[in-house]
Design a protein around this motif. Structure first.
Motif, mmCIF file in Angstrom:
data_model
loop_
_atom_site.group_PDB
_atom_site.id
_atom_site.type_symbol
_atom_site.label_atom_id
_atom_site.label_comp_id
_atom_site.label_asym_id
_atom_site.label_seq_id
_atom_site.Cartn_x
_atom_site.Cartn_y
_atom_site.Cartn_z
ATOM 1 N N LYS A 21 0.818 -1.223 0.000
ATOM 2 C CA LYS A 21 0.000 0.000 0.000
ATOM 3 C C LYS A 21 0.849 1.269 0.000
ATOM 4 O O LYS A 21 0.640 2.172 -0.809
ATOM 5 C CB LYS A 21 -0.920 0.022 1.236
ATOM 6 C CG LYS A 21 -1.879 -1.140 1.300
ATOM 7 C CD LYS A 21 -2.682 -1.134 2.583
ATOM 8 C CE LYS A 21 -1.871 -1.448 3.823
ATOM 9 N NZ LYS A 21 -1.264 -2.775 3.861
ATOM 10 N N THR A 22 1.801 1.320 0.928
ATOM 11 C CA THR A 22 2.625 2.522 1.046
ATOM 12 C C THR A 22 3.450 2.734 -0.224
ATOM 13 O O THR A 22 3.579 3.860 -0.723
ATOM 14 C CB THR A 22 3.535 2.407 2.288
ATOM 15 O OG1 THR A 22 2.693 2.239 3.424
ATOM 16 C CG2 THR A 22 4.403 3.631 2.464
ATOM 17 N N SER A 23 3.970 1.648 -0.769
ATOM 18 C CA SER A 23 4.748 1.749 -2.013
ATOM 19 C C SER A 23 3.855 2.231 -3.146
ATOM 20 O O SER A 23 4.283 3.023 -3.996
ATOM 21 C CB SER A 23 5.336 0.379 -2.383
ATOM 22 O OG SER A 23 6.054 -0.154 -1.299
ATOM 23 N N THR A 59 4.586 8.258 2.834
ATOM 24 C CA THR A 59 3.622 8.166 3.931
ATOM 25 C C THR A 59 4.084 7.300 5.111
ATOM 26 O O THR A 59 3.326 7.078 6.035
ATOM 27 C CB THR A 59 2.265 7.643 3.406
ATOM 28 O OG1 THR A 59 2.513 6.490 2.610
ATOM 29 C CG2 THR A 59 1.569 8.694 2.568
ATOM 30 N N ASP A 60 5.320 6.809 5.069
ATOM 31 C CA ASP A 60 5.887 6.117 6.242
ATOM 32 C C ASP A 60 7.024 6.992 6.759
ATOM 33 O O ASP A 60 8.189 6.651 6.632
ATOM 34 C CB ASP A 60 6.440 4.727 5.865
ATOM 35 C CG ASP A 60 5.384 3.637 5.911
ATOM 36 O OD1 ASP A 60 4.208 3.950 6.167
ATOM 37 O OD2 ASP A 60 5.744 2.467 5.690
ATOM 38 N N TYR A 61 6.706 8.125 7.354
ATOM 39 C CA TYR A 61 7.767 9.090 7.667
ATOM 40 C C TYR A 61 8.102 9.231 9.140
ATOM 41 O O TYR A 61 9.067 9.876 9.502
ATOM 42 C CB TYR A 61 7.403 10.465 7.098
ATOM 43 C CG TYR A 61 6.144 11.047 7.686
ATOM 44 C CD1 TYR A 61 6.183 11.756 8.881
ATOM 45 C CD2 TYR A 61 4.914 10.856 7.063
ATOM 46 C CE1 TYR A 61 5.021 12.254 9.437
ATOM 47 C CE2 TYR A 61 3.752 11.358 7.614
ATOM 48 C CZ TYR A 61 3.804 12.043 8.802
ATOM 49 O OH TYR A 61 2.670 12.526 9.369
ATOM 50 N N TYR A 80 7.210 -0.658 8.420
ATOM 51 C CA TYR A 80 5.794 -0.867 8.132
ATOM 52 C C TYR A 80 5.013 0.331 8.639
ATOM 53 O O TYR A 80 5.508 1.087 9.480
ATOM 54 C CB TYR A 80 5.262 -2.181 8.703
ATOM 55 C CG TYR A 80 5.468 -2.404 10.184
ATOM 56 C CD1 TYR A 80 6.389 -3.351 10.628
ATOM 57 C CD2 TYR A 80 4.715 -1.713 11.131
ATOM 58 C CE1 TYR A 80 6.558 -3.587 11.983
ATOM 59 C CE2 TYR A 80 4.882 -1.948 12.494
ATOM 60 C CZ TYR A 80 5.813 -2.884 12.909
ATOM 61 O OH TYR A 80 5.981 -3.121 14.253
ATOM 62 N N SER A 81 3.807 0.496 8.133
ATOM 63 C CA SER A 81 3.013 1.662 8.513
ATOM 64 C C SER A 81 2.380 1.465 9.880
ATOM 65 O O SER A 81 1.961 0.361 10.238
ATOM 66 C CB SER A 81 1.919 1.916 7.482
ATOM 67 O OG SER A 81 2.477 2.034 6.200
ATOM 68 N N ILE A 82 2.315 2.553 10.634
ATOM 69 C CA ILE A 82 1.699 2.545 11.958
ATOM 70 C C ILE A 82 0.541 3.528 11.992
ATOM 71 O O ILE A 82 -0.493 3.266 12.581
ATOM 72 C CB ILE A 82 2.761 2.905 13.019
ATOM 73 C CG1 ILE A 82 3.807 1.792 13.093
ATOM 74 C CG2 ILE A 82 2.107 3.146 14.382
ATOM 75 C CD1 ILE A 82 5.052 2.161 13.852
ATOM 76 N N ILE A 134 -5.259 8.159 1.071
ATOM 77 C CA ILE A 134 -5.084 7.891 2.507
ATOM 78 C C ILE A 134 -4.416 6.532 2.652
ATOM 79 O O ILE A 134 -5.048 5.494 2.454
ATOM 80 C CB ILE A 134 -6.437 7.895 3.241
ATOM 81 C CG1 ILE A 134 -7.229 9.162 2.888
ATOM 82 C CG2 ILE A 134 -6.229 7.771 4.746
ATOM 83 C CD1 ILE A 134 -8.664 9.153 3.413
ATOM 84 N N ASP A 135 -3.125 6.554 2.952
ATOM 85 C CA ASP A 135 -2.403 5.296 3.166
ATOM 86 C C ASP A 135 -2.708 4.812 4.583
ATOM 87 O O ASP A 135 -2.658 5.580 5.536
ATOM 88 C CB ASP A 135 -0.890 5.525 3.000
ATOM 89 C CG ASP A 135 -0.090 4.244 3.221
ATOM 90 O OD1 ASP A 135 -0.646 3.145 2.993
ATOM 91 O OD2 ASP A 135 1.097 4.341 3.617
ATOM 92 N N THR A 136 -3.039 3.528 4.713
ATOM 93 C CA THR A 136 -3.391 2.995 6.035
ATOM 94 C C THR A 136 -2.524 1.778 6.364
ATOM 95 O O THR A 136 -2.072 1.078 5.460
ATOM 96 C CB THR A 136 -4.873 2.566 6.083
ATOM 97 O OG1 THR A 136 -5.053 1.474 5.170
ATOM 98 C CG2 THR A 136 -5.804 3.702 5.695
ATOM 99 N N PRO A 137 -2.284 1.518 7.653
ATOM 100 C CA PRO A 137 -1.501 0.340 8.021
ATOM 101 C C PRO A 137 -2.313 -0.941 7.834
ATOM 102 O O PRO A 137 -3.537 -0.921 7.976
ATOM 103 C CB PRO A 137 -1.211 0.546 9.513
ATOM 104 C CG PRO A 137 -1.767 1.866 9.885
ATOM 105 C CD PRO A 137 -2.712 2.297 8.822
HETATM 106 MG MG LIG Z 1 2.308 0.755 4.641
#
Ligand SMILES: [Mg+2]
Ligand SMILES: Nc1nc2c(ncn2[C@@H]2O[C@H](COP(=O)(O)OP(=O)(O)OP(=O)(O)O)[C@@H](O)[C@H]2O)c(=O)[nH]1
Length: 698
Positions: free
Chosen positions: A22-24, A49-51, A60-62, A79-82
């Motif tokens: 997703k983030t990629s 969005t993983d900053y 990984y996204s939090i 909207i990027d989501t974990p």
């Molecule tokens: Mg992610």
């Protein structure tokens, strides 16, 4: 960035299982669109969005995070989501703020527990969705298999609009069934550039098969199209897109696309389809709102002419900035610097430096139109799930139904004296993240923190240190044991002191008897002939109650028993309330050990949902926790098990269940009753308690 009007906005949540890409994908979309200058990557810690430091370190996204892709004169708010279930509250918030969702499914992992979860969120919110089969270039990618999994496990209404040319390392192109063309990608392409060619001969048969399926499915959702199709007419691209968009809005169709985000393959087509197929905010049904202070319900449309109403779906505190508030405008417009109103908190908030957010960067904007998403820093008293409106038209929106915590641990500060700092910080963290809760338990003298998983709580403890300078450690929550009696006995309590002057004298005889579970404490006054004067009898009762806070077995509170006060004596000069209270304490201490005292423990009623294949393992595990199975029943896709289990054996149950069911099981628990602890277990509890009390004294 320019101001976009409602019809030029698409709010899209990107959701899916952990590590599905997703983030990629979000980074690639923003880059290919040209809105973001740099193509970042999760591996290098440079993804848009993983900053946050936690995300860069863990890869990984939090947090949910925003990016923008400007494409076809439209602003796509992405909207990027974990994907990890510990942070599923963020995915839910993302879905609620959006008008459509891209469900990312890995071409190697297929439909997983996180995919099912976000799919259900989309169902609950009723938003149009499309699938993106990601990681097509990864070894063992299997498009057909994943397509059929989606069809079987999520929705029979899924329909491919694209099919891949090659899979895994040989993935090199995408055939678009609408345009009837094939996009071939060159290795090393930077921003999704491709060469358009005819459908390769060896894909002709597949192309025909999928095309027919696509057109038939679209025609089925539209009577006039169906008629024309059956009459042998050709259905053009624009017509097909229009019908597909309408079908998606009604929940009758879920188109499927594919690609490889890191290589930017498939990103241009996806950008165009998001613009063309997802609804603009005003094309969605009205949301349910309520006038603050009144009972009147009012449906809100994304209309510039309506009153300003926005909902906060995320707050995050950032170093050097403070609290940053993410909100979605549901109605009306808002200008940079405008005063708005948080009605339930009676707070006027100034929207200084109104911004749109692209990853960690924010760019100031003059105004936001109905349906847009914005961010603003430093609000005084506005938190996640609050509604902002205008003072003269105060309105509240229905809250986002964040999931309840499933796991609890105890937390303590490493340095004495920081308790208050801890409690303030926990409160702030809860306001940022409603899926995190905390409470102080006075009886156990422990602060408990609750969340959606161990990873969630681990991150919270990290934030405590990093953002609030509070260093804390987690421990096992204590269990609130009780004691009670199984037999009756009677005896005396006599308090007598003669030290010069006026003495102290109180003397009572009591009978203790057990009562049924849940009866509490009953005191009966059976004194006759005034052997204890009236005014001292309540003092005896208070003494007994005080003494019963520390039972004879292990010093836990005693419950469910009756005390009869039946005899005693007094002294004309030396008796007073204090002396009779002491007599009550002594009587209880004297008699209670003879009443067959036993230890009680809290039993929880558990509901566990699991796929059938893990049912045996789940029940076996519950039995090994001294659980008693009450029954099982089918509940949708899952089987529900009901069981009674001692709380003492449920420490970190959510984590255990997660691993037994490969993440697919969930549970809910509530207090059921206190029951006697079996003797062999009681012995251990008594020893541990002895140590605990000794340590507390030291
Ligand atoms: Mg992610
Ligand atoms: N081969 C290949 N790897 C990819 C692609 N996209 C992402 N990855 C890798 O897959 C891993 C997960 O990617 P992310 O973009 O972080 O996935 P995510 O869905 O955001 O993960 P969570 O935030 O944990 O839910 C990373 O190591 C990426 O480098 C792709 O198109 N091809």
């Amino acid at each position: 960035m320019r101001v976009y009007r409602t019809a030029e906005i698409r709010n899209v949540a990107v959701v899916g299982h952990g590590a599905s890409g997703k983030t990629s994908l979000v980074d690639a979309l923003a880059f290919v669109a040209g809105t973001s200058r740099r193509h970042g990557s999760v591996k290098d810690g440079t993804a848009l969005t993983d900053y946050t430091p936690d995300e860069i370190e863990r890869k990984y996204s939090i947090n949910l995070a925003l990016a923008v892709a400007e494409w076809m004169d439209t602003k796509l708010n992405l909207i990027d989501t974990p994907g990890y279930l510990d942070f599923t509250g963020e995915a839910l918030a993302g879905v609620y703020a959006a008008d459509g969702a891209v469900v990312v499914v890995s071409a190697t992992g297929g439909v997983e527990v996180g995919t099912e979860k976000v799919w259900d969120y989309g169902e609950a919110r009723g938003i149009p969705r499309l699938f993106f089969v990601s990681l097509m270039d990864k070894e063992h990618a299997d498009f057909e298999k994943v397509y059929h999994q989606i069809k079987d496990r999520l929705s029979p209404k899924v329909i491919p609009v694209e099919i891949p040319v090659g899979e895994g390392p040989s993935f090199q192109g995408i055939i678009n069934l609408f345009s009837k063309k094939c996009h071939m990608y060159k290795k090393g392409t930077k921003a999704g550039e491709y060469e358009e060619v005819d459908v390769p001969a060896e894909y002709r048969e597949r192309f025909d098969r999928y095309s027919r399926e696509l057109i038939e499915r679209i025609a089925e959702t539209d009577d006039t199209l169906l008629e024309r199709y059956l009459g042998g007419a050709d259905i053009g691209r624009d017509e097909a897109i229009r019908a597909m968009k309408a079908g998606m809005l009604r929940g009758e169709l879920y188109p499927l696309f594919c690609g490889a985000a890191e290589a930017t393959f498939g990103t241009r087509a996806l950008l165009s389809k998001m613009v063309e197929l997802f609804p603009a905010p005003h094309e969605r049904p009205p949301v349910d709102a309520q006038q603050w202070g009144g009972a009147e319900r009012l449906p809100l449309k994304a209309d510039d002419g309506g009153p300003f109403v926005a909902q906060v779906f995320k707050t995050i505190s950032e170093p050097h900035v403070g609290d940053v508030t993410y909100f979605r405008v549901y109605s009306g417009t808002v200008r940079n610097g405008q005063d708005v109103y948080n009605a339930p908190r009676e707070a006027v908030e100034k929207l200084n430096h109104l911004c749109v957010s692209i990853g960690k960067d924010r760019s100031e904007i003059a105004e936001l139109h109905a349906g847009d998403i914005g961010v603003v820093a430093k609000l005084r008293d506005t938190h996640t799930n609050d509604t902002l409106s205008l003072r003269d038209v105060p309105i509240v929106l229905r809250k986002i139904p964040f999931p309840e915590p499933v796991i609890a641990v105890a937390i303590e500060v490493k340095q004495r004296g920081e308790e208050e700092k801890l409690s303030n910080a926990l409160h702030k963290l809860h306001e940022e993240d409603p899926t995190f809760q905390h409470e102080y338990n006075g009886e156990l003298q422990q602060t408990l923190i609750r969340g959606l998983g161990e990873r969630h709580l681990e991150i919270i403890v990290g934030r405590l240190a990093r953002k609030f300078g509070v260093h804390a450690a987690t421990t096992k929550p204590k269990v609130a044991y009780r004691e009670t009696f199984r037999g009756r006995a009677e005896g005396q309590g006599k308090h007598k002191k003669q030290t010069g002057g006026r003495g102290q004298y109180g003397d009572c005889w009591i009978r203790i008897a057990p009562l049924p579970r849940g009866s509490g404490f009953v005191f009966e006054d059976k004194i006759v002939g005034g052997v204890i004067p009236r005014q001292y009898i309540p003092a005896v009762e208070r003494g007994v109650q005080e003494a019963a806070q520390r039972g004879p077995v292990a010093g836990y509170p005693v419950v469910d028993f009756k005390v009869e006060l039946y005899d005693g004596s007094y002294h004309d000069v030396d008796s007073n309330e204090m002396s009779f209270k002491m007599a009550g304490i002594l009587a209880f201490r004297n008699v209670s050990p003879n009443c067959k005292p036993v230890l009680l423990e809290p039993i929880l009623e558990l509901e566990v949902w699991t796929p059938d294949e893990y049912l045996g393992a789940v029940m076996g595990d519950l039995s090994s926790r001294r659980g008693q199975i009450l029954g099982t029943e089918q509940d949708g896709r899952l089987t529900k098990v009901r069981a009674l289990v001692p709380e003492a054996d449920l420490d970190r149950y959510a984590t255990a269940l997660h691993s037994i069911t490969h993440g697919r099981g969930t549970h809910r628990q509530q207090f059921h009753a206190y029951e006697q602890v079996p003797p062999e277990v009681a012995q251990k509890v008594i020893e541990a308690r002895k140590k605990e009390l000794e340590e507390a004294r030291a």
